[in-house]
Scaffold this motif. Structure first.
Motif, short mmCIF file in Angstrom:
data_model
loop_
_atom_site.label_atom_id
_atom_site.label_comp_id
_atom_site.label_asym_id
_atom_site.label_seq_id
_atom_site.Cartn_x
_atom_site.Cartn_y
_atom_site.Cartn_z
N GLU A 102 0.83 -1.20 0.00
CA GLU A 102 0.00 0.00 0.00
C GLU A 102 0.87 1.25 0.00
N LYS A 103 0.52 2.23 -0.83
CA LYS A 103 1.18 3.54 -0.83
C LYS A 103 0.10 4.58 -0.62
N LYS A 104 0.38 5.54 0.27
CA LYS A 104 -0.58 6.61 0.55
C LYS A 104 -0.03 7.92 0.02
N LEU A 105 -0.88 8.66 -0.68
CA LEU A 105 -0.53 9.97 -1.21
C LEU A 105 -1.46 11.01 -0.62
N THR A 106 -0.96 12.23 -0.48
CA THR A 106 -1.75 13.33 0.07
C THR A 106 -1.72 14.49 -0.92
N LEU A 107 -2.87 15.12 -1.13
CA LEU A 107 -2.96 16.31 -1.96
C LEU A 107 -2.93 17.54 -1.07
N VAL A 108 -2.02 18.47 -1.37
CA VAL A 108 -1.91 19.69 -0.59
C VAL A 108 -2.10 20.85 -1.56
N PRO A 132 5.34 18.19 -5.30
CA PRO A 132 5.29 19.33 -4.38
C PRO A 132 6.29 20.42 -4.80
N GLU A 133 5.80 21.65 -4.85
CA GLU A 133 6.71 22.73 -5.24
C GLU A 133 7.38 23.29 -3.98
N PRO A 134 8.59 23.86 -4.11
CA PRO A 134 9.40 24.15 -2.92
C PRO A 134 9.05 25.44 -2.18
N TYR A 135 8.13 26.28 -2.68
CA TYR A 135 7.86 27.55 -2.01
C TYR A 135 6.63 27.51 -1.12
N LYS A 136 5.56 26.86 -1.57
CA LYS A 136 4.36 26.73 -0.73
C LYS A 136 4.09 25.29 -0.33
N VAL A 145 8.44 17.91 2.87
CA VAL A 145 8.87 18.88 1.87
C VAL A 145 9.55 20.04 2.58
N ILE A 146 10.78 20.31 2.21
CA ILE A 146 11.52 21.43 2.80
C ILE A 146 11.23 22.66 1.97
N LEU A 147 10.64 23.66 2.61
CA LEU A 147 10.24 24.88 1.91
C LEU A 147 11.40 25.86 1.84
N LYS A 148 11.53 26.50 0.67
CA LYS A 148 12.57 27.50 0.48
C LYS A 148 12.06 28.85 0.98
#
Length: 177
Positions: A84-90, A154-158, A169-172
Motif C-alpha cells: 500500500e502507498k498513501k498519497l496526500t494532496l496539498v 510538491p513545489e518548494p515555495y508553498k 517537503v523542505i520549503l525555500k
C-alpha cells in the motif's frame, strides 16, 4: 554468501509456491505473481520455507541469491497481505476521486487529470485529499504511486502538490526586496 540470501523465506498459511525449471509462481488471497528465475540461484522449498543457494562461488551468484530472496519475499508478502502507498494532496481546491479503476484528479489545471489503474492495482480515496494505492506487486504499486505524484510534485515555495503521506517537503525562503 549474501547475508540476505542466507535467511529463508517463510511461506504463510494460504500461500502456494510452485517452482518450475525457469519460473516461480506464488498464489495467495490477493492474486498470483510470476517471476523468471535466475540461472545463478537455486531455490528449494523445504517444509514451508524457501531457501536460496548460489549455484557457484562467484560474486555475481552470491549477489543474485540475496536479490532473488528479496524479490520472492516481496511476492509472498504481496499475495498474503498486499502492499500500500498513501498519497496526500496539498493545495486549495485539489481533489481526488476514485471511480472503479480510474483516478480523477483536480490539481489546479484547466482540465481534470484521469489515471487508469492497471490490472492488479486498486485505488481508493478515503477523503478528497487522500489517495491509497494498493496491490500485490510491490514494484507496480510503487511505480503507479510515482506516476500519480509526477502529475503535480510538491513545489518548494508553498508545498502545494501531490506528495507521499510520509514525505517531508523542505520549503525555500522567498525572495526578499
Amino acid at each position: 554468501m549474501s547475508r540476505v540470501g542466507k535467511m529463508p523465506v517463510a511461506v504463510p498459511q494460504g500461500v502456494d509456491v510452485a517452482i518450475s525449471a525457469d519460473k516461480i509462481t506464488v498464489k495467495g488471497a490477493n492474486g498470483t505473481l510470476v517471476r523468471d528465475l535466475n540461472p545463478l540461484v537455486t531455490i528449494k522449498n523445504e517444509a514451508g520455507k524457501l531457501s536460496f543457494v548460489p549455484v557457484d562461488d562467484t560474486a555475481a551468484a552470491d549477489a543474485m541469491s540475496g536479490t532473488m530472496r528479496a524479490l520472492v519475499a516481496n511476492m509472498v508478502h504481496g499475495v498474503a497481505k498486499s502492499f500500500e502507498k498513501k498519497l496526500t494532496l496539498v493545495g486549495v481546491g485539489f481533489r481526488a476521486q476514485a471511480q472503479g479503476q480510474k483516478l480523477n484528479l483536480q490539481i489546479g489545471f484547466s482540465h481534470p487529470v484521469v489515471k487508469e489503474m492497471p490490472e492488479g492495482v486498486k485505488v481508493a480515496t478515503p477523503t478528497q485529499t487522500e489517495i491509497v494505492i494498493s496491490g500485490a506487486d510491490r514494484q507496480r504499486v510503487g511505480q503507479i504511486a510515482s506516476e500519480v505524484r509526477a502529475f503535480r510534485p510538491p513545489e518548494p515555495y508553498k508545498g502545494k502538490g501531490i506528495r507521499y503521506a510520509d514525505e517531508r517537503v523542505i520549503l525555500k525562503e522567498t525572495k526578499k526586496k
